[in-house]
Structures are given as C-alpha cells and as structure tokens.
Design a protein around this motif. Structure first.
Motif, PDB file in Angstrom:
ATOM      1  N   SER A 122       0.845  -1.191   0.000  1.00 21.19           N
ATOM      2  CA  SER A 122       0.000   0.000   0.000  1.00 21.19           C
ATOM      3  C   SER A 122       0.878   1.238   0.000  1.00 21.19           C
ATOM      4  CB  SER A 122      -0.915   0.019   1.235  1.00 21.19           C
ATOM      5  OG  SER A 122      -0.146   0.108   2.414  1.00 21.19           O
ATOM      6  N   ILE A 123       0.248   2.363  -0.242  1.00 21.42           N
ATOM      7  CA  ILE A 123       0.970   3.626  -0.187  1.00 21.42           C
ATOM      8  C   ILE A 123       0.715   4.247   1.184  1.00 21.42           C
ATOM      9  CG2 ILE A 123      -0.874   5.018  -1.176  1.00 21.42           C
ATOM     10  CD1 ILE A 123       1.518   6.415  -2.743  1.00 21.42           C
ATOM     11  N   ARG A 124       1.725   4.889   1.751  1.00 24.73           N
ATOM     12  CA  ARG A 124       1.620   5.502   3.067  1.00 24.73           C
ATOM     13  C   ARG A 124       1.248   6.971   2.885  1.00 24.73           C
ATOM     14  NH1 ARG A 124       1.575   3.031   7.664  1.00 24.73           N
ATOM     15  NH2 ARG A 124       2.814   4.658   8.580  1.00 24.73           N
ATOM     16  N   LEU A 125       0.124   7.369   3.456  1.00 23.60           N
ATOM     17  CA  LEU A 125      -0.331   8.752   3.362  1.00 23.60           C
ATOM     18  C   LEU A 125      -0.285   9.380   4.751  1.00 23.60           C
ATOM     19  CD1 LEU A 125      -3.348   8.320   0.948  1.00 23.60           C
ATOM     20  CD2 LEU A 125      -1.078   9.198   0.434  1.00 23.60           C
ATOM     21  N   SER A 126       0.888   9.785   5.149  1.00 26.46           N
ATOM     22  CA  SER A 126       1.055  10.463   6.426  1.00 26.46           C
ATOM     23  C   SER A 126       1.509  11.895   6.147  1.00 26.46           C
ATOM     24  CB  SER A 126       2.090   9.743   7.286  1.00 26.46           C
ATOM     25  OG  SER A 126       3.358   9.780   6.670  1.00 26.46           O
ATOM     26  N   GLU A 127       1.617  12.672   7.192  1.00 28.68           N
ATOM     27  CA  GLU A 127       2.037  14.056   7.026  1.00 28.68           C
ATOM     28  C   GLU A 127       3.473  14.129   6.508  1.00 28.68           C
ATOM     29  OE1 GLU A 127       2.083  18.168   9.663  1.00 28.68           O
ATOM     30  OE2 GLU A 127       1.164  16.361  10.454  1.00 28.68           O
ATOM     31  N   LYS A 128       4.344  13.297   7.065  1.00 32.97           N
ATOM     32  CA  LYS A 128       5.743  13.288   6.643  1.00 32.97           C
ATOM     33  C   LYS A 128       5.882  12.792   5.199  1.00 32.97           C
ATOM     34  CE  LYS A 128      10.245  11.648   8.155  1.00 32.97           C
ATOM     35  NZ  LYS A 128      10.970  10.864   9.173  1.00 32.97           N
ATOM     36  N   ALA A 129       5.106  11.781   4.823  1.00 36.03           N
ATOM     37  CA  ALA A 129       5.157  11.263   3.457  1.00 36.03           C
ATOM     38  C   ALA A 129       4.657  12.299   2.459  1.00 36.03           C
ATOM     39  CB  ALA A 129       4.346   9.982   3.351  1.00 36.03           C
TER      40      ALA A 129
ATOM     41  N   LEU B  84       3.645   0.633 -12.056  1.00 32.93           N
ATOM     42  CA  LEU B  84       3.171   2.012 -12.130  1.00 32.93           C
ATOM     43  C   LEU B  84       3.675   2.757 -13.358  1.00 32.93           C
ATOM     44  CD1 LEU B  84       3.580   2.953  -8.357  1.00 32.93           C
ATOM     45  CD2 LEU B  84       1.530   2.173  -9.536  1.00 32.93           C
ATOM     46  N   GLY B  85       4.670   2.197 -14.051  1.00 31.08           N
ATOM     47  CA  GLY B  85       5.178   2.814 -15.269  1.00 31.08           C
ATOM     48  C   GLY B  85       5.950   4.098 -15.037  1.00 31.08           C
ATOM     49  N   LYS B  86       6.674   4.187 -13.945  1.00 25.67           N
ATOM     50  CA  LYS B  86       7.432   5.392 -13.613  1.00 25.67           C
ATOM     51  C   LYS B  86       8.914   5.073 -13.542  1.00 25.67           C
ATOM     52  CE  LYS B  86       3.548   7.499 -13.045  1.00 25.67           C
ATOM     53  NZ  LYS B  86       3.066   8.459 -14.008  1.00 25.67           N
ATOM     54  N   LYS B  87       9.773   6.061 -13.788  1.00 25.17           N
ATOM     55  CA  LYS B  87      11.222   5.914 -13.718  1.00 25.17           C
ATOM     56  C   LYS B  87      11.688   6.213 -12.300  1.00 25.17           C
ATOM     57  CE  LYS B  87      15.442   5.568 -15.217  1.00 25.17           C
ATOM     58  NZ  LYS B  87      16.032   4.263 -15.190  1.00 25.17           N
TER      59      LYS B  87
ATOM     60  N   VAL C  64      10.923   4.313   0.674  1.00 25.71           N
ATOM     61  CA  VAL C  64      10.784   5.667   0.148  1.00 25.71           C
ATOM     62  C   VAL C  64      11.412   5.667  -1.237  1.00 25.71           C
ATOM     63  CG1 VAL C  64      11.332   8.093   0.473  1.00 25.71           C
ATOM     64  CG2 VAL C  64      10.880   6.653   2.454  1.00 25.71           C
ATOM     65  N   VAL C  65      10.579   5.892  -2.248  1.00 27.27           N
ATOM     66  CA  VAL C  65      11.002   5.798  -3.648  1.00 27.27           C
ATOM     67  C   VAL C  65      11.058   7.202  -4.238  1.00 27.27           C
ATOM     68  CG1 VAL C  65      10.393   4.868  -5.913  1.00 27.27           C
ATOM     69  CG2 VAL C  65       9.936   3.529  -3.851  1.00 27.27           C
ATOM     70  N   LYS C  66      12.225   7.577  -4.751  1.00 20.73           N
ATOM     71  CA  LYS C  66      12.378   8.877  -5.416  1.00 20.73           C
ATOM     72  C   LYS C  66      12.232   8.664  -6.912  1.00 20.73           C
ATOM     73  CE  LYS C  66      15.089  12.992  -5.678  1.00 20.73           C
ATOM     74  NZ  LYS C  66      15.999  13.847  -4.968  1.00 20.73           N
ATOM     75  N   LEU C  67      11.309   9.410  -7.506  1.00 21.50           N
ATOM     76  CA  LEU C  67      11.059   9.304  -8.943  1.00 21.50           C
ATOM     77  C   LEU C  67      11.887  10.308  -9.717  1.00 21.50           C
ATOM     78  CD1 LEU C  67       7.184   8.903  -9.020  1.00 21.50           C
ATOM     79  CD2 LEU C  67       8.907   7.122  -8.994  1.00 21.50           C
ATOM     80  N   ALA C  68      12.034  10.056 -11.006  1.00 18.01           N
ATOM     81  CA  ALA C  68      12.784  10.942 -11.879  1.00 18.01           C
ATOM     82  C   ALA C  68      12.077  12.288 -12.000  1.00 18.01           C
ATOM     83  CB  ALA C  68      12.960  10.307 -13.249  1.00 18.01           C
ATOM     84  N   GLU C  69      12.808  13.281 -12.440  1.00 23.01           N
ATOM     85  CA  GLU C  69      12.267  14.634 -12.613  1.00 23.01           C
ATOM     86  C   GLU C  69      11.100  14.612 -13.595  1.00 23.01           C
ATOM     87  OE1 GLU C  69      12.123  18.506 -11.516  1.00 23.01           O
ATOM     88  OE2 GLU C  69      13.644  17.096 -10.818  1.00 23.01           O
ATOM     89  N   GLY C  70       9.977  15.181 -13.195  1.00 21.74           N
ATOM     90  CA  GLY C  70       8.801  15.249 -14.054  1.00 21.74           C
ATOM     91  C   GLY C  70       7.831  14.087 -13.884  1.00 21.74           C
ATOM     92  N   GLU C  71       8.215  13.030 -13.185  1.00 22.83           N
ATOM     93  CA  GLU C  71       7.342  11.881 -12.953  1.00 22.83           C
ATOM     94  C   GLU C  71       6.509  12.127 -11.709  1.00 22.83           C
ATOM     95  OE1 GLU C  71       7.035   8.998 -14.636  1.00 22.83           O
ATOM     96  OE2 GLU C  71       8.681   9.175 -16.056  1.00 22.83           O
ATOM     97  N   THR C  72       5.229  11.767 -11.740  1.00 23.50           N
ATOM     98  CA  THR C  72       4.351  11.861 -10.576  1.00 23.50           C
ATOM     99  C   THR C  72       3.430  10.650 -10.535  1.00 23.50           C
ATOM    100  OG1 THR C  72       2.683  13.114 -11.789  1.00 23.50           O
ATOM    101  CG2 THR C  72       4.323  14.385 -10.544  1.00 23.50           C
ATOM    102  N   ILE C  73       2.899  10.376  -9.363  1.00 27.75           N
ATOM    103  CA  ILE C  73       1.920   9.318  -9.179  1.00 27.75           C
ATOM    104  C   ILE C  73       0.641   9.981  -8.701  1.00 27.75           C
ATOM    105  CG2 ILE C  73       1.310   7.250  -7.875  1.00 27.75           C
ATOM    106  CD1 ILE C  73       4.280   6.640  -7.651  1.00 27.75           C
ATOM    107  N   ASP C  74      -0.476   9.721  -9.386  1.00 27.25           N
ATOM    108  CA  ASP C  74      -1.755  10.280  -8.971  1.00 27.25           C
ATOM    109  C   ASP C  74      -2.301   9.464  -7.810  1.00 27.25           C
ATOM    110  OD1 ASP C  74      -1.717  12.243 -10.919  1.00 27.25           O
ATOM    111  OD2 ASP C  74      -2.659  10.941 -12.407  1.00 27.25           O
ATOM    112  N   LEU C  75      -2.473  10.109  -6.654  1.00 27.81           N
ATOM    113  CA  LEU C  75      -2.926   9.412  -5.470  1.00 27.81           C
ATOM    114  C   LEU C  75      -4.433   9.405  -5.319  1.00 27.81           C
ATOM    115  CD1 LEU C  75      -0.258  10.764  -2.959  1.00 27.81           C
ATOM    116  CD2 LEU C  75      -0.222   8.632  -4.265  1.00 27.81           C
ATOM    117  N   VAL C  76      -5.142  10.093  -6.173  1.00 19.85           N
ATOM    118  CA  VAL C  76      -6.592  10.165  -6.080  1.00 19.85           C
ATOM    119  C   VAL C  76      -7.243   9.071  -6.869  1.00 19.85           C
ATOM    120  CG1 VAL C  76      -8.598  11.593  -6.495  1.00 19.85           C
ATOM    121  CG2 VAL C  76      -6.491  12.623  -5.733  1.00 19.85           C
TER     122      VAL C  76
END
Length: 94
Positions: free
Chosen positions: A10-17, A48-51, A82-94
């Motif tokens: 699962s994805i962690r949705l906390s204040e720090k995250a 997820l298809g992200k770099k 904690v996964v750092k994505l490449a510049e310009g990549e995002t994951i839609d959490l909604v």
C-alpha cells in the motif's frame, strides 16, 4: 520474490510522506518485508510505469499490545520504502 505484484502492499499517506512528495518527489510505500531495493524498484517501474532514481528502505518492529492479561502480544512487523522518482514523474494518489 518472484511475483512483483506482491512487493508493494500500500501507499503511506502520512504528514511526513506528503511533505516528501511535495518537496522531493519521493513516495512512501508499505512493502513486503522480504523485498529488497532492486525488487521494489522493478515493481514501481513495471506496475506504475514510472522511472525510479533511488530507493531507501526501513524495517519497523510491531508495537507491543497487552489485553488485561500477563502475556503480551504484538502487531505485525513491517517494512517501509521511500522511492524517489525521476524529474517530471508523478503518481496520482486520487
């Protein structure tokens, strides 16, 4: 692990995250305790298809619990990635 679909739980949705997502493009996942950094990177890239640029992991012990008896139990141990994505990549959490 052979099956990449079991690596990410699962994805962690906390204040720090959320702060890490907004400032450093880092997303926090709860992952299988036996998964290593290479498997986590492959799972995010294929599912997820992200770099992915980098992966950091941390193991957490379960909390001690006691219910009106002398014997104590504990919740399950878990692992965070904690996964750092490449510049310009995002994951839609909604």
């Amino acid at each position: 692990m052979n099956d990449l679909t079991q690596v990410i739980k699962s994805i962690r949705l906390s204040e720090k995250a959320t702060i890490g997502t907004e400032t450093n493009n880092e997303y926090t996942f709860k992952v299988h305790p036996d998964a290593n950094k290479v498997e986590i990177k492959q799972a995010v890239e294929k599912l997820l298809g992200k770099k992915v640029v980098s992966v950091n992991t941390a193991n957490y012990l379960g909390k001690k619990k006691r219910e009106r008896r002398a014997d104590a139990g504990r919740t399950a141990h878990w692992k965070k990635a904690v996964v750092k994505l490449a510049e310009g990549e995002t994951i839609d959490l909604v």
